[in-house]
Design a protein around this motif. Structure first.
Motif, PDB file in Angstrom:
ATOM      1  N   GLY A 165      41.409  41.510  32.559  1.00 52.36           N
ATOM      2  CA  GLY A 165      41.729  41.740  34.040  1.00 52.36           C
ATOM      3  C   GLY A 165      41.344  40.392  34.887  1.00 52.36           C
ATOM      4  N   ASP A 166      41.794  40.345  35.983  1.00 51.80           N
ATOM      5  CA  ASP A 166      41.457  39.209  36.716  1.00 51.80           C
ATOM      6  C   ASP A 166      40.330  38.960  37.040  1.00 51.80           C
ATOM      7  OD1 ASP A 166      44.138  38.837  36.964  1.00 51.80           O
ATOM      8  OD2 ASP A 166      44.709  39.627  38.826  1.00 51.80           O
ATOM      9  N   THR A 167      39.406  40.093  37.374  1.00 51.67           N
ATOM     10  CA  THR A 167      38.047  40.072  37.741  1.00 51.67           C
ATOM     11  C   THR A 167      37.000  39.168  36.798  1.00 51.67           C
ATOM     12  OG1 THR A 167      37.408  41.948  36.610  1.00 51.67           O
ATOM     13  CG2 THR A 167      38.238  42.225  38.874  1.00 51.67           C
ATOM     14  N   VAL A 168      37.302  39.167  35.551  1.00 50.86           N
ATOM     15  CA  VAL A 168      36.462  38.634  34.518  1.00 50.86           C
ATOM     16  C   VAL A 168      36.251  36.925  34.951  1.00 50.86           C
ATOM     17  CG1 VAL A 168      36.862  40.436  32.739  1.00 50.86           C
ATOM     18  CG2 VAL A 168      38.136  38.261  32.605  1.00 50.86           C
ATOM     19  N   TRP A 169      37.431  36.240  35.345  1.00 54.65           N
ATOM     20  CA  TRP A 169      37.367  35.095  35.615  1.00 54.65           C
ATOM     21  C   TRP A 169      36.720  34.562  36.681  1.00 54.65           C
ATOM     22  CZ3 TRP A 169      38.329  33.715  31.118  1.00 54.65           C
ATOM     23  CH2 TRP A 169      39.368  34.453  30.148  1.00 54.65           C
ATOM     24  N   THR A 170      36.177  35.218  37.694  1.00 52.67           N
ATOM     25  CA  THR A 170      35.762  34.794  38.964  1.00 52.67           C
ATOM     26  C   THR A 170      34.249  35.520  39.118  1.00 52.67           C
ATOM     27  OG1 THR A 170      36.696  36.922  40.058  1.00 52.67           O
ATOM     28  CG2 THR A 170      37.841  34.836  39.915  1.00 52.67           C
ATOM     29  N   HIS A 171      33.292  34.862  39.918  1.00 49.83           N
ATOM     30  CA  HIS A 171      32.136  35.176  40.219  1.00 49.83           C
ATOM     31  C   HIS A 171      31.581  34.596  41.478  1.00 49.83           C
ATOM     32  CE1 HIS A 171      28.044  37.220  39.363  1.00 49.83           C
ATOM     33  NE2 HIS A 171      27.870  36.344  39.860  1.00 49.83           N
ATOM     34  N   SER A 172      31.091  35.228  42.317  1.00 48.77           N
ATOM     35  CA  SER A 172      30.860  34.678  43.635  1.00 48.77           C
ATOM     36  C   SER A 172      29.587  35.937  44.002  1.00 48.77           C
ATOM     37  CB  SER A 172      31.629  34.106  44.698  1.00 48.77           C
ATOM     38  OG  SER A 172      31.089  33.892  45.808  1.00 48.77           O
ATOM     39  N   LYS A 173      28.383  35.409  44.833  1.00 47.92           N
ATOM     40  CA  LYS A 173      27.659  36.367  45.527  1.00 47.92           C
ATOM     41  C   LYS A 173      27.081  37.641  44.811  1.00 47.92           C
ATOM     42  CE  LYS A 173      29.080  34.404  50.031  1.00 47.92           C
ATOM     43  NZ  LYS A 173      27.735  33.648  50.562  1.00 47.92           N
ATOM     44  N   ALA A 174      26.875  37.186  43.396  1.00 49.75           N
ATOM     45  CA  ALA A 174      26.192  38.442  42.642  1.00 49.75           C
ATOM     46  C   ALA A 174      27.301  39.241  42.171  1.00 49.75           C
ATOM     47  CB  ALA A 174      25.098  38.955  43.503  1.00 49.75           C
ATOM     48  N   LYS A 175      28.399  39.104  42.133  1.00 47.34           N
ATOM     49  CA  LYS A 175      29.528  40.149  41.808  1.00 47.34           C
ATOM     50  C   LYS A 175      30.806  39.437  41.471  1.00 47.34           C
ATOM     51  CE  LYS A 175      29.157  41.543  46.052  1.00 47.34           C
ATOM     52  NZ  LYS A 175      29.024  42.359  47.252  1.00 47.34           N
ATOM     53  N   SER A 176      31.626  39.922  40.560  1.00 46.87           N
ATOM     54  CA  SER A 176      32.762  39.297  40.237  1.00 46.87           C
ATOM     55  C   SER A 176      33.889  39.304  41.294  1.00 46.87           C
ATOM     56  CB  SER A 176      33.418  40.088  38.976  1.00 46.87           C
ATOM     57  OG  SER A 176      33.843  41.455  39.400  1.00 46.87           O
ATOM     58  N   SER A 177      34.029  40.209  42.134  1.00 49.83           N
ATOM     59  CA  SER A 177      34.973  40.342  43.312  1.00 49.83           C
ATOM     60  C   SER A 177      34.378  41.548  44.110  1.00 49.83           C
ATOM     61  CB  SER A 177      36.453  40.471  42.634  1.00 49.83           C
ATOM     62  OG  SER A 177      36.368  41.562  41.841  1.00 49.83           O
ATOM     63  N   PRO A 178      35.170  41.569  45.230  1.00 52.58           N
ATOM     64  CA  PRO A 178      34.947  42.837  46.358  1.00 52.58           C
ATOM     65  C   PRO A 178      35.042  44.233  45.334  1.00 52.58           C
ATOM     66  CG  PRO A 178      36.027  41.056  47.163  1.00 52.58           C
ATOM     67  CD  PRO A 178      36.302  40.781  45.783  1.00 52.58           C
ATOM     68  N   ALA A 179      34.106  45.054  46.115  1.00 49.57           N
ATOM     69  CA  ALA A 179      33.782  46.253  45.303  1.00 49.57           C
ATOM     70  C   ALA A 179      35.556  47.083  45.103  1.00 49.57           C
ATOM     71  CB  ALA A 179      33.106  47.258  46.266  1.00 49.57           C
ATOM     72  N   LYS A 180      36.119  47.095  45.870  1.00 47.36           N
ATOM     73  CA  LYS A 180      37.706  47.686  45.822  1.00 47.36           C
ATOM     74  C   LYS A 180      38.550  46.945  44.856  1.00 47.36           C
ATOM     75  CE  LYS A 180      38.000  49.505  50.623  1.00 47.36           C
ATOM     76  NZ  LYS A 180      37.894  50.972  50.316  1.00 47.36           N
ATOM     77  N   LYS A 181      38.210  45.755  44.702  1.00 49.71           N
ATOM     78  CA  LYS A 181      39.156  45.159  43.715  1.00 49.71           C
ATOM     79  C   LYS A 181      38.740  45.511  42.224  1.00 49.71           C
ATOM     80  CE  LYS A 181      40.814  40.711  42.026  1.00 49.71           C
ATOM     81  NZ  LYS A 181      40.853  39.349  42.244  1.00 49.71           N
ATOM     82  N   ARG A 182      37.262  45.559  41.978  1.00 49.61           N
ATOM     83  CA  ARG A 182      36.557  45.918  40.770  1.00 49.61           C
ATOM     84  C   ARG A 182      37.138  47.169  40.505  1.00 49.61           C
ATOM     85  NH1 ARG A 182      30.650  45.314  41.893  1.00 49.61           N
ATOM     86  NH2 ARG A 182      31.119  44.608  43.951  1.00 49.61           N
ATOM     87  N   ALA A 183      36.910  48.122  41.530  1.00 51.87           N
ATOM     88  CA  ALA A 183      37.037  49.541  41.062  1.00 51.87           C
ATOM     89  C   ALA A 183      38.826  49.668  40.718  1.00 51.87           C
ATOM     90  CB  ALA A 183      36.777  50.305  42.233  1.00 51.87           C
ATOM     91  N   ALA A 184      39.487  49.180  41.611  1.00 51.78           N
ATOM     92  CA  ALA A 184      41.079  49.461  41.139  1.00 51.78           C
ATOM     93  C   ALA A 184      41.322  48.950  39.826  1.00 51.78           C
ATOM     94  CB  ALA A 184      41.761  48.593  42.091  1.00 51.78           C
ATOM     95  N   GLU A 185      40.682  47.646  39.548  1.00 51.84           N
ATOM     96  CA  GLU A 185      41.167  47.328  38.056  1.00 51.84           C
ATOM     97  C   GLU A 185      40.512  48.266  37.054  1.00 51.84           C
ATOM     98  OE1 GLU A 185      41.388  42.834  37.107  1.00 51.84           O
ATOM     99  OE2 GLU A 185      39.382  43.376  36.142  1.00 51.84           O
ATOM    100  N   PHE A 186      39.315  48.633  37.144  1.00 53.21           N
ATOM    101  CA  PHE A 186      38.824  49.648  36.389  1.00 53.21           C
ATOM    102  C   PHE A 186      39.749  50.897  36.219  1.00 53.21           C
ATOM    103  CE2 PHE A 186      36.179  53.064  35.023  1.00 53.21           C
ATOM    104  CZ  PHE A 186      35.521  52.757  33.870  1.00 53.21           C
TER     105      PHE A 186
END
Length: 337
Positions: free
Chosen positions: A47-68
């Motif tokens: 998924g897209d989230t694995v390639w990014t990291h900022s401020k102690a998280k991969s991406s905003p919560a809604k994006k992480r949840a939607a991908e999962f």
């Protein structure tokens, strides 16, 4: 009834980052881990989230949840493994589609245990507390870690036996890479507070104390409801591991769990090795375990193969486990009932 996923040969692994992702300089670690899994015959979808990291998280919560959520609905994906844990997975729980989750394996530990714990309690789907994807980037896997494939390929109604490791890793040696990632140098010994051989049996449930303690008092930590709806009142064998807590913070966490009723119908407690457990005013981890033992009057085994001091046994939330510890050696038989 607990629903048990089944890992099939050649399954596609979905890689998503519900907690921490990887910054640019760490991308080679993930690419290597993916190639190792492909060499074992697995397909890979990142998924897209694995390639990014900022401020102690991969991406905003809604994006992480939607991908999962998408990966859980994708019939082509048979197993989900995050690259590793992190800090803020708890942010996505409100956005997860628990009502439409298919029965597929999710495996990991550390912050990922929040996800595993919540899914099993909310849905009755068994989840796997075991190695993160990044931990499996080596040329080889030690015997304890490698059991994850056999465990996840166990059919409903079947059973799988695992044993305590021969040796564990005392400290990371990043400057000295090994074929199996870990440097297993110290003799493993599972210890009991009673200093006697012990046995216990019940439904496995647990995770990293640092993070699952924050589910106490929330809808995602309704242990009583889980027992009534999914395991027909079977006793629980709890397993825990401590990542960063001092001994007094660990003690407060266990007391909070006790006051919340998590230890009602507890058959025993398993506690992983830890490089934390920093004593406070002479109060040690063993003192914490002894106080808990005196209060609950159930067997407590510590320094087991679970958590941030590898290797670790693959423990299935929801499975019926029979645990035997004799002379420092442990056996866990998990029945997918």
């Amino acid at each position: 009834m607990i629903r048990y996923p089944l890992l099939t040969k050649g399954a596609t692994i979905g890689i998503t980052a519900p907690s921490s992702g990887l910054s640019d300089e760490l991308h080679p670690l993930l690419k290597l881990a993916c190639s190792r899994m492909e060499s074992k015959g697995f397909g890979i979808t990142c998924g897209d989230t694995v390639w990014t990291h900022s401020k102690a998280k991969s991406s905003p919560a809604k994006k992480r949840a939607a991908e999962f959520n998408r990966m859980m609905r994708d019939d082509e994906i048979g197993l989900i493994i995050p690259p590793w844990g992190g800090e803020l997975l708890i942010e996505i729980l409100e956005e997860l589609d628990f009502e439409h989750m298919s029965a597929k394996w999710i495996m990991g530990y550390s912050d990922t245990s929040v996800l595993l714990f919540a899914i099993t309690l909310q849905t009755g789907i068994a989840t796997a507390h075991g190695a993160n994807l990044i931990d499996m980037r080596g040329e080889d896997q030690d015997d304890t870690t490698a059991m994850w494939q056999k465990v996840l390929a166990t059919e409903a109604g079947g059973s799988i036996e695992q044993h305590s490791s021969a040796k564990y890793q005392k400290e990371w040696q990043f400057h000295n890479p090994s074929p199996c990632i870990f440097h297993l140098t110290e003799e493993t010994s599972w210890r009991t507070i009673s200093e006697q051989n012990v046995s216990m049996s019940g439904r496995l449930l647990g995770g990293c104390v640092d993070v699952i303690r924050h589910l106490v008092g929330t809808p995602y930590g309704d242990v009583r409801g889980f027992m009534k709806q999914y395991i027909d009142g079977d006793p629980i064998v709890w397993y825990f591991e401590n990542c960063e807590l001092s001994t007094t913070d660990l003690r407060r966490s266990f007391v909070q769990m006790k006051l919340a009723g998590w230890f009602e119908h507890c058959a025993g407690i398993l506690i992983g090795r830890s490089s934390a457990n920093h004593p406070v005013d002479g109060y040690t981890a063993e003192d914490v375990y002894r106080d808990l033992y005196d209060e609950l009057k159930v067997p407590i085994v510590y320094d087991i193969d679970c958590g941030h001091v590898p290797p670790q046994i693959t423990l299935i939330n929801g499975a019926y486990a029979e645990v035997h510890v004799e002379d420092g050696k442990g056996t866990i038989t998990q029945r997918f009932l």
